[in-house]
Motif scaffolding. Structure first.
Motif, PDB file in Angstrom:
ATOM      1  N   ALA A  93       6.721   8.809  -2.354  1.00 38.74           N
ATOM      2  CA  ALA A  93       5.754   9.051  -3.325  1.00 38.74           C
ATOM      3  C   ALA A  93       3.814   8.284  -3.031  1.00 38.74           C
ATOM      4  O   ALA A  93       3.226   8.413  -3.700  1.00 38.74           O
ATOM      5  N   ARG A  94       3.774   7.665  -2.197  1.00 40.64           N
ATOM      6  CA  ARG A  94       2.578   6.922  -1.457  1.00 40.64           C
ATOM      7  C   ARG A  94       1.903   8.458  -0.518  1.00 40.64           C
ATOM      8  O   ARG A  94       0.295   8.049  -0.909  1.00 40.64           O
ATOM      9  N   CYS A  95       2.505   9.031  -0.433  1.00 39.81           N
ATOM     10  CA  CYS A  95       1.074  10.428  -0.195  1.00 39.81           C
ATOM     11  C   CYS A  95       0.284  10.712  -1.290  1.00 39.81           C
ATOM     12  O   CYS A  95      -0.676  11.471  -1.146  1.00 39.81           O
ATOM     13  N   LYS A  96       1.534  10.813  -2.450  1.00 38.42           N
ATOM     14  CA  LYS A  96       0.562  11.503  -3.479  1.00 38.42           C
ATOM     15  C   LYS A  96      -0.196   9.877  -4.114  1.00 38.42           C
ATOM     16  O   LYS A  96      -1.646  10.539  -4.820  1.00 38.42           O
ATOM     17  N   GLN A  97      -0.194   9.550  -3.672  1.00 34.62           N
ATOM     18  CA  GLN A  97      -1.056   7.824  -4.795  1.00 34.62           C
ATOM     19  C   GLN A  97      -1.965   7.473  -3.871  1.00 34.62           C
ATOM     20  O   GLN A  97      -3.449   7.196  -4.080  1.00 34.62           O
ATOM     21  N   VAL A  98      -2.089   7.595  -2.297  1.00 38.17           N
ATOM     22  CA  VAL A  98      -3.119   7.619  -1.187  1.00 38.17           C
ATOM     23  C   VAL A  98      -3.144   8.256  -0.011  1.00 38.17           C
ATOM     24  O   VAL A  98      -1.632   8.736   0.580  1.00 38.17           O
ATOM     25  N   GLN A  99      -4.303   9.088   0.526  1.00 36.57           N
ATOM     26  CA  GLN A  99      -4.281   9.821   0.948  1.00 36.57           C
ATOM     27  C   GLN A  99      -5.642   9.429   2.071  1.00 36.57           C
ATOM     28  O   GLN A  99      -6.523   8.870   1.910  1.00 36.57           O
ATOM     29  N   MET A 100      -5.317   9.633   3.511  1.00 39.55           N
ATOM     30  CA  MET A 100      -6.881   9.478   4.494  1.00 39.55           C
ATOM     31  C   MET A 100      -7.617  10.154   4.602  1.00 39.55           C
ATOM     32  O   MET A 100      -6.628  11.388   4.999  1.00 39.55           O
ATOM     33  N   VAL A 101      -8.942  10.165   5.113  1.00 45.56           N
ATOM     34  CA  VAL A 101      -9.918  11.251   5.396  1.00 45.56           C
ATOM     35  C   VAL A 101      -9.785  10.821   7.019  1.00 45.56           C
ATOM     36  O   VAL A 101     -10.970   9.571   7.305  1.00 45.56           O
ATOM     37  N   PHE A 102     -10.046  11.716   7.840  1.00 46.91           N
ATOM     38  CA  PHE A 102     -10.489  11.089   9.400  1.00 46.91           C
ATOM     39  C   PHE A 102     -11.943  11.161   9.339  1.00 46.91           C
ATOM     40  O   PHE A 102     -12.357  12.218   8.844  1.00 46.91           O
ATOM     41  N   ILE A 126      -5.636  16.895  -2.697  1.00 49.55           N
ATOM     42  CA  ILE A 126      -4.908  18.166  -3.108  1.00 49.55           C
ATOM     43  C   ILE A 126      -4.241  17.423  -4.085  1.00 49.55           C
ATOM     44  O   ILE A 126      -3.518  18.369  -5.343  1.00 49.55           O
ATOM     45  N   LEU A 127      -2.923  16.538  -4.118  1.00 42.72           N
ATOM     46  CA  LEU A 127      -2.414  15.983  -4.376  1.00 42.72           C
ATOM     47  C   LEU A 127      -2.852  15.081  -5.474  1.00 42.72           C
ATOM     48  O   LEU A 127      -1.604  14.509  -5.856  1.00 42.72           O
ATOM     49  N   GLU A 128      -4.389  14.399  -5.833  1.00 42.33           N
ATOM     50  CA  GLU A 128      -4.568  13.733  -6.513  1.00 42.33           C
ATOM     51  C   GLU A 128      -4.077  12.477  -6.422  1.00 42.33           C
ATOM     52  O   GLU A 128      -3.703  12.421  -7.570  1.00 42.33           O
ATOM     53  N   PRO A 129      -4.732  11.568  -5.340  1.00 46.18           N
ATOM     54  CA  PRO A 129      -3.804  10.468  -5.553  1.00 46.18           C
ATOM     55  C   PRO A 129      -5.264   9.808  -6.033  1.00 46.18           C
ATOM     56  O   PRO A 129      -6.148  10.094  -6.460  1.00 46.18           O
ATOM     57  N   SER A 130      -5.305   8.986  -6.077  1.00 49.10           N
ATOM     58  CA  SER A 130      -5.912   7.644  -6.861  1.00 49.10           C
ATOM     59  C   SER A 130      -6.634   6.415  -5.951  1.00 49.10           C
ATOM     60  O   SER A 130      -7.332   6.169  -6.391  1.00 49.10           O
ATOM     61  N   VAL A 131      -6.490   6.722  -4.875  1.00 47.57           N
ATOM     62  CA  VAL A 131      -6.675   5.697  -3.735  1.00 47.57           C
ATOM     63  C   VAL A 131      -7.131   6.913  -1.943  1.00 47.57           C
ATOM     64  O   VAL A 131      -6.267   7.490  -1.862  1.00 47.57           O
ATOM     65  N   LEU A 132      -8.198   7.151  -1.759  1.00 47.43           N
ATOM     66  CA  LEU A 132      -8.146   7.715  -0.602  1.00 47.43           C
ATOM     67  C   LEU A 132      -8.764   6.443   0.624  1.00 47.43           C
ATOM     68  O   LEU A 132      -9.566   5.601   0.243  1.00 47.43           O
ATOM     69  N   LEU A 133      -8.379   6.994   1.017  1.00 46.47           N
ATOM     70  CA  LEU A 133      -8.863   5.558   2.631  1.00 46.47           C
ATOM     71  C   LEU A 133     -10.194   6.287   3.728  1.00 46.47           C
ATOM     72  O   LEU A 133      -9.272   7.500   4.241  1.00 46.47           O
ATOM     73  N   LEU A 134     -11.192   5.931   3.618  1.00 49.10           N
ATOM     74  CA  LEU A 134     -11.614   7.411   4.763  1.00 49.10           C
ATOM     75  C   LEU A 134     -12.181   6.646   5.396  1.00 49.10           C
ATOM     76  O   LEU A 134     -12.667   5.124   5.712  1.00 49.10           O
ATOM     77  N   ASP A 135     -11.823   7.200   6.806  1.00 51.87           N
ATOM     78  CA  ASP A 135     -12.636   6.739   8.305  1.00 51.87           C
ATOM     79  C   ASP A 135     -13.778   7.346   8.606  1.00 51.87           C
ATOM     80  O   ASP A 135     -13.080   8.181   9.589  1.00 51.87           O
ATOM     81  N   GLU A 136     -14.673   6.378   8.786  1.00 53.35           N
ATOM     82  CA  GLU A 136     -16.061   6.975   9.630  1.00 53.35           C
ATOM     83  C   GLU A 136     -16.122   8.518   9.105  1.00 53.35           C
ATOM     84  O   GLU A 136     -16.362   8.890   9.667  1.00 53.35           O
ATOM     85  N   PRO A 137     -15.701   8.807   7.585  1.00 53.66           N
ATOM     86  CA  PRO A 137     -15.761  10.056   7.524  1.00 53.66           C
ATOM     87  C   PRO A 137     -17.287  10.666   7.369  1.00 53.66           C
ATOM     88  O   PRO A 137     -17.055  12.436   7.446  1.00 53.66           O
ATOM     89  N   THR A 138     -18.746  10.135   7.984  1.00 53.53           N
ATOM     90  CA  THR A 138     -19.259  10.966   8.221  1.00 53.53           C
ATOM     91  C   THR A 138     -20.445  10.916   9.147  1.00 53.53           C
ATOM     92  O   THR A 138     -21.369  10.841  10.124  1.00 53.53           O
ATOM     93  N   SER A 139     -19.179   9.944  10.257  1.00 53.91           N
ATOM     94  CA  SER A 139     -20.412   8.961  11.932  1.00 53.91           C
ATOM     95  C   SER A 139     -20.224  10.855  12.511  1.00 53.91           C
ATOM     96  O   SER A 139     -21.103  10.794  13.599  1.00 53.91           O
ATOM     97  N   TYR A 180     -12.144   3.903  -3.561  1.00 57.53           N
ATOM     98  CA  TYR A 180     -11.749   4.304  -1.892  1.00 57.53           C
ATOM     99  C   TYR A 180     -11.813   2.735  -1.134  1.00 57.53           C
ATOM    100  O   TYR A 180     -12.237   1.639  -1.339  1.00 57.53           O
ATOM    101  N   LEU A 181     -11.306   2.583  -0.110  1.00 60.11           N
ATOM    102  CA  LEU A 181     -11.654   2.173   1.563  1.00 60.11           C
ATOM    103  C   LEU A 181     -12.011   1.890   2.033  1.00 60.11           C
ATOM    104  O   LEU A 181     -11.471   3.696   2.786  1.00 60.11           O
ATOM    105  N   LEU A 182     -13.179   2.498   2.467  1.00 57.67           N
ATOM    106  CA  LEU A 182     -14.358   2.740   3.053  1.00 57.67           C
ATOM    107  C   LEU A 182     -15.046   2.359   5.048  1.00 57.67           C
ATOM    108  O   LEU A 182     -15.422   0.761   4.623  1.00 57.67           O
ATOM    109  N   VAL A 183     -14.252   2.945   5.970  1.00 55.58           N
ATOM    110  CA  VAL A 183     -14.107   2.132   7.224  1.00 55.58           C
ATOM    111  C   VAL A 183     -16.053   2.291   7.576  1.00 55.58           C
ATOM    112  O   VAL A 183     -16.224   4.332   7.466  1.00 55.58           O
TER     113      VAL A 183
END
Ligand SMILES: Nc1ncnc2c1ncn2[C@@H]1O[C@H](COP(=O)(O)OP(=O)(O)O)[C@@H](O)[C@H]1O
Ligand SMILES: [Mg+2]
Length: 262
Positions: free
Chosen positions: A78-87, A156-169, A194-197
Motif C-alpha cells: 500500500a505504501r508504494c501506491k501512496q509514496v513514490q521517489m524520483v531520483f 503511474i500508481l497515482e501516489p499522493s506523495v512524491l519524494l524528489l531527490d535533486e530531480p533537476t540537478s 512533495y518532499l524535495l531535496v
C-alpha cells in the motif's frame, strides 16, 4: 493536516566503534498539498531521510507517519501506491534495455492494475510526451525526456506523495526550468504533496512553500520560503547558504534559478 510526519528520526551505519550517525533526531512535517524543501550540503543526510520514508532503509529509530499511519519496518504494498521517489539521475533509475512502455507498465503489473496501454499513454501525455515515446529506449531520450519518464513512472500508481531527490540537478539549466514547471503544474493539478531535496536554494524557492535546512545529519531550522526571501533565516548556516546562492545567481549560467529572483 500533516501528510508526512518525521519525529526524532535517527539512523547509523556500521556497528560499535566504527558506527557513524548519519541522522540525529531529525523532526519536521509536510502538510497536505504542500511542497517542502530539504536543503543542505552534500553528505548532510537528505537522501537518507527520503530513503527511510521510501522504505529503503529500515533500521532507523524514531517515528515516521504518512497520512497519519505509522510506517512499520516492512515495506507494505500500500505504501508504494501512496509514496513514490524520483531520483537525481534518470539514467540510473531506468533499465537501459527496457522500453519506456515496459518501464511504465511494470508497476501496474506488480499491482495487478488493468488497462495497461491506456494508462501508459495517459501518463506519458500528462508529463508532456506523446504516445510514440513508449517505443523508445532510455538512450533514445534526452536528459529532460528521461526525467519526464521517471516522473511518469513515479506517478503511474497515482501516489499522493512524491519524494524528489535533486530531480533537476543532472540536467542542463534550460531543461531544469522545464522540469520544475512540470512538477509545479502536476502538484497543483493533482493535489500532490512533495518532499524535495535540493542543494540549490533557487530550486526550493521556485517550487516550495516551506523548507528545512540540514547539516551533519541534524535539522538546523524550518522556515517558509517567504521568510527565506525576506532575509529572515535565523540560523547562520542558512544565511551563509543564502549568500552563496545569491553570488552564484549572478553568474550567467545560473540565471533564472537564482534565489535573488524571489
Ligand atoms: N549505505 C550507506 N552506508 C554507509 N554510509 C552511508 C550510506 N548511505 C549514506 N551514507 C553516509 O551518510 C551520509 C549522508 O548521506 P546522504 O543522505 O546521501 O547525504 P546527502 O543526500 O545530503 O548528500 C554521508 O556521509 C554518506 O556517506
Ligand atoms: Mg543526496
Amino acid at each position: 493536516m500533516a501528510i508526512i510526519e518525521v519525529r526524532s528520526l535517527s539512523l547509523s551505519f556500521g556497528h560499535g566503534a566504527s558506527a557513524s550517525k548519519v541522522l540525529d533526531e531529525v523532526s519536521f512535517e509536510v502538510r497536505e498539498g504542500e511542497s517542502f524543501g530539504l536543503v543542505g550540503e552534500s553528505g548532510s543526510g537528505k537522501t537518507t531521510v527520503l530513503r527511510c520514508l521510501a522504505g529503503q532503509y529500515t533500521h532507523w529509530q524514531g517515528e515516521l507517519r504518512i497520512a497519519g499511519q505509522a510506517l512499520g519496518r516492512k515495506l507494505e504494498r500500500a505504501r508504494c501506491k501512496q509514496v513514490q521517489m524520483v531520483f537525481q539521475d534518470p539514467y540510473g533509475s531506468l533499465h537501459p534495455r527496457h522500453t519506456v512502455y515496459t518501464a511504465l507498465a511494470e508497476p501496474l503489473r506488480i499491482h495487478g492494475i488493468k488497462e495497461e496501454r491506456q494508462r501508459v499513454v495517459a501518463i506519458l501525455e500528462k508529463v508532456g510526451l506523446n504516445a510514440d515515446f513508449r517505443f523508445r529506449y532510455p538512450h533514445q531520450l534526452s536528459g529532460g525526456q528521461r526525467q519526464r519518464v521517471a516522473i511518469a513512472r513515479a506517478l503511474i500508481l497515482e501516489p499522493s506523495v512524491l519524494l524528489l531527490d535533486e530531480p533537476t540537478s543532472a540536467l542542463d539549466v534550460s531543461v531544469q526550468a522545464e522540469i520544475l514547471n512540470l512538477l509545479d503544474t502536476l502538484r497543483r493539478r493533482d493535489g500532490l504533496s512533495y518532499l524535495l531535496v535540493a542543494h540549490d536554494l533557487g530550486v526550493v524557492a521556485h517550487l516550495c512553500e516551506r523548507m528545512a535546512v540540514m547539516q551533519h545529519g541534524r535539522l538546523l531550522e524550518t522556515l517558509s520560503v517567504d521568510e527565506l526571501c525576506a532575509d529572515q533565516a535565523r540560523h547562520p548556516y542558512t544565511r551563509m547558504l543564502m549568500q552563496a546562492s545569491r553570488s552564484c545567481g549572478n553568474q550567467p549560467e545560473a540565471q533564472g534559478l537564482a534565489v535573488a529572483a524571489c
